[in-house]
Design an enzyme around this catalytic site. Structure first.
Site, PDB file in Angstrom:
ATOM      1  N   GLN A 124       0.800  -1.220   0.000  1.00  0.00           N
ATOM      2  CA  GLN A 124       0.000   0.000   0.000  1.00  0.00           C
ATOM      3  C   GLN A 124       0.837   1.276   0.000  1.00  0.00           C
ATOM      4  OE1 GLN A 124      -2.736  -0.351   3.304  1.00  0.00           O
ATOM      5  NE2 GLN A 124      -3.757  -2.132   2.431  1.00  0.00           N
ATOM      6  N   HIS A 189      -1.164   0.605   5.512  1.00  0.00           N
ATOM      7  CA  HIS A 189      -1.805   1.669   6.289  1.00  0.00           C
ATOM      8  C   HIS A 189      -0.892   2.879   6.525  1.00  0.00           C
ATOM      9  CE1 HIS A 189      -5.134  -1.058   8.187  1.00  0.00           C
ATOM     10  NE2 HIS A 189      -4.987  -1.262   6.892  1.00  0.00           N
ATOM     11  N   GLU A 285     -15.664   4.035   7.555  1.00  0.00           N
ATOM     12  CA  GLU A 285     -16.285   5.176   8.218  1.00  0.00           C
ATOM     13  C   GLU A 285     -16.162   6.471   7.434  1.00  0.00           C
ATOM     14  OE1 GLU A 285     -15.270   3.707  12.811  1.00  0.00           O
ATOM     15  OE2 GLU A 285     -14.512   5.635  12.081  1.00  0.00           O
ATOM     16  N   TYR A 295     -11.345   9.101  17.846  1.00  0.00           N
ATOM     17  CA  TYR A 295     -12.276   8.407  16.959  1.00  0.00           C
ATOM     18  C   TYR A 295     -12.299   6.890  17.150  1.00  0.00           C
ATOM     19  CZ  TYR A 295     -13.450  12.891  15.219  1.00  0.00           C
ATOM     20  OH  TYR A 295     -13.926  14.179  15.171  1.00  0.00           O
ATOM     21  N   TYR A 306     -10.354  -9.620   9.511  1.00  0.00           N
ATOM     22  CA  TYR A 306     -10.518 -10.229   8.196  1.00  0.00           C
ATOM     23  C   TYR A 306     -10.814 -11.724   8.304  1.00  0.00           C
ATOM     24  CZ  TYR A 306      -8.800  -5.868   6.238  1.00  0.00           C
ATOM     25  OH  TYR A 306      -8.659  -4.547   5.901  1.00  0.00           O
TER      26      TYR A 306
END
Length: 411
Positions: A124, A189, A285, A295, A306
């Site tokens: 990523q 991430h 979200e 949050y 997963y």
């Protein structure tokens, strides 16, 4: 060149000199009172998890009434990730492997812009979000986020700036101004979106790096992971940040408890920052970011691991932790997003448009009083992973992982 338009009678294919055009007219009722079923029809991953309030998930569907068309301007981009506009209306786009390109309104794409710092483009990672300086016409400054490899091992989310050369072939004097430490030997991430607020400060999202050992750092005020941060153009903590002056907190932190924020946008009505955040399996979200707020990740979530187990204690609500404005279960994988601030398509004005990866569509969310009151899925027939979307002068532009650049406008 492929043109796609939208008419009530369904999909009508016709040949043009530029390719194929789809036309489809869609009808719309008043937001929040549409009588249309929710657009999500699949079973949730967590059927026992209940929303905290009505309309927090699977809100009523809406349909766009204004005829619009979507044009594929280019299919030659290489894993595009971020898109922004230059003052002259052209588009500046990042490619994950470490280059930028400029695209014209007609879809002509430049040669790669080079000279940027090395990126770690595994999984990523790579060259991520970008913005140009509000005074770009005078200073030619560009700001971007990337996954930076570290000499001691691992990598991290970094923010850099540099000047686009006058011949538009390279970035001059690239300088890293901020690093979201600690570094970690992972490939997931990074967050990676960036905004420039009205005071000229940068708002950046970082990820918590995914793994069980790093997740708790989203809750730590002494870590740069899993945060929305606010810094100056020189990388210093911005004045007025909520944790300034606290010995137990980093002064650049704006909000915390985030998993992997890959969408950031300013609400044109309120000026608030809104974000789109990946959940685990389910629990994606949309949040309204308020300074100093927590949050919740990984303490609360509407998703599961997963592999199927609960995340942590398997709770979705806890006092002192913010609830998302909206969530999806199953996941749509929300990425780049923008509010539509133009009058060109009046029913879209102040709506939020979210590029979805696994969902393979652009989600249109109708917002009223900081709540989602309607949802529509655009371009779901294209089978594209929509990585980023932006609005410029009433036109939406979107890039996909498969290399496409779309223009979406009133017909």
């Amino acid at each position: 060149m492929t043109r796609l338009s939208v008419l009530l009678a369904g999909l009508i294919w016709m040949q043009t000199a530029c390719g194929q055009t789809t036309t489809d007219t869609r009808t719309s009722s008043a937001p929040g009172n549409t009588g249309l079923a929710p657009v999500e029809t699949k079973e949730p991953n967590s059927p026992s998890y209940k929303p905290a309030f009505a309309g927090q998930t699977r809100v009523a569907g809406v349909k766009t009434n204004t005829p619009y068309e979507a044009t594929v301007l280019s299919e030659s981009l290489n894993s595009p990730w971020g898109i922004t506009s230059l003052p002259d209306g052209r588009l500046l786009i990042t490619e994950r492997e470490g280059t930028m390109r400029i695209a014209t309104a007609a879809g002509k794409v430049s040669q790669p812009i080079t000279g940027l710092p090395k990126v770690d483009s595994r999984a990523q990672g790579g060259l991520l979000g970008l913005r140009v300086d509000p005074d770009f016409a005078q200073n030619r400054m560009v700001y971007w986020v990337f996954s930076e490899p570290q000499s001691a091992g691992g990598n991290l989310t970094a923010v850099a700036k540099g000047k686009l050369s006058t011949d538009e072939t390279k970035i001059d004097n690239p300088t890293v101004i901020y690093r979201a430490t600690p570094a970690y030997k992972g490939t997931l991430h990074y967050g990676g979106r960036i905004l420039i607020d009205k005071t000229g400060n940068l708002i950046i999202s970082t990820g918590e790096r995914s793994d069980l050992v790093t997740r708790p750092q989203a809750q730590s005020l002494n870590s740069g992971l899993g945060k929305v941060i606010r810094i100056t153009k020189d990388g210093q903590p911005a004045s007025g940040n909520p944790f300034a002056g606290r010995a137990d907190a980093r002064p650049e932190i704006y909000s915390y408890g985030h998993r992997n924020v890959q969408g950031l946008a300013f609400n044109p009505v309120t000026g608030d920052v809104w974000e789109g955040e990946f959940g685990p399996r389910g629990g994606d979200e949309i949040n309204r970011v308020q300074p100093g707020k927590n949050y919740g990740w990984p303490t609360i979530t509407y998703g599961i691991e997963y592999g199927g187990p609960k995340v942590g204690a398997g709770i979705q609500q806890q006092e002192g932790l913010e609830q998302p404005v909206y969530y999806w279960d199953p996941s749509v994988s929300p990425s780049g997003m923008t509010f539509y601030s133009s009058d060109a398509i009046p029913e879209w004005k102040n709506n939020l448009f979210v590029g979805c990866l696994s969902g393979m569509h652009i989600a249109r969310l109708v917002i009223d009083n900081n709540r989602v009151v309607g949802e529509e899925r655009l371009l779901a027939d294209q089978s594209q992973r929509f990585r980023d979307v932006m609005e410029k002068d009433g036109v939406l532009y979107a890039v996909t992982d498969q290399g496409r650049l779309y223009r979406i406008s009133k017909k």
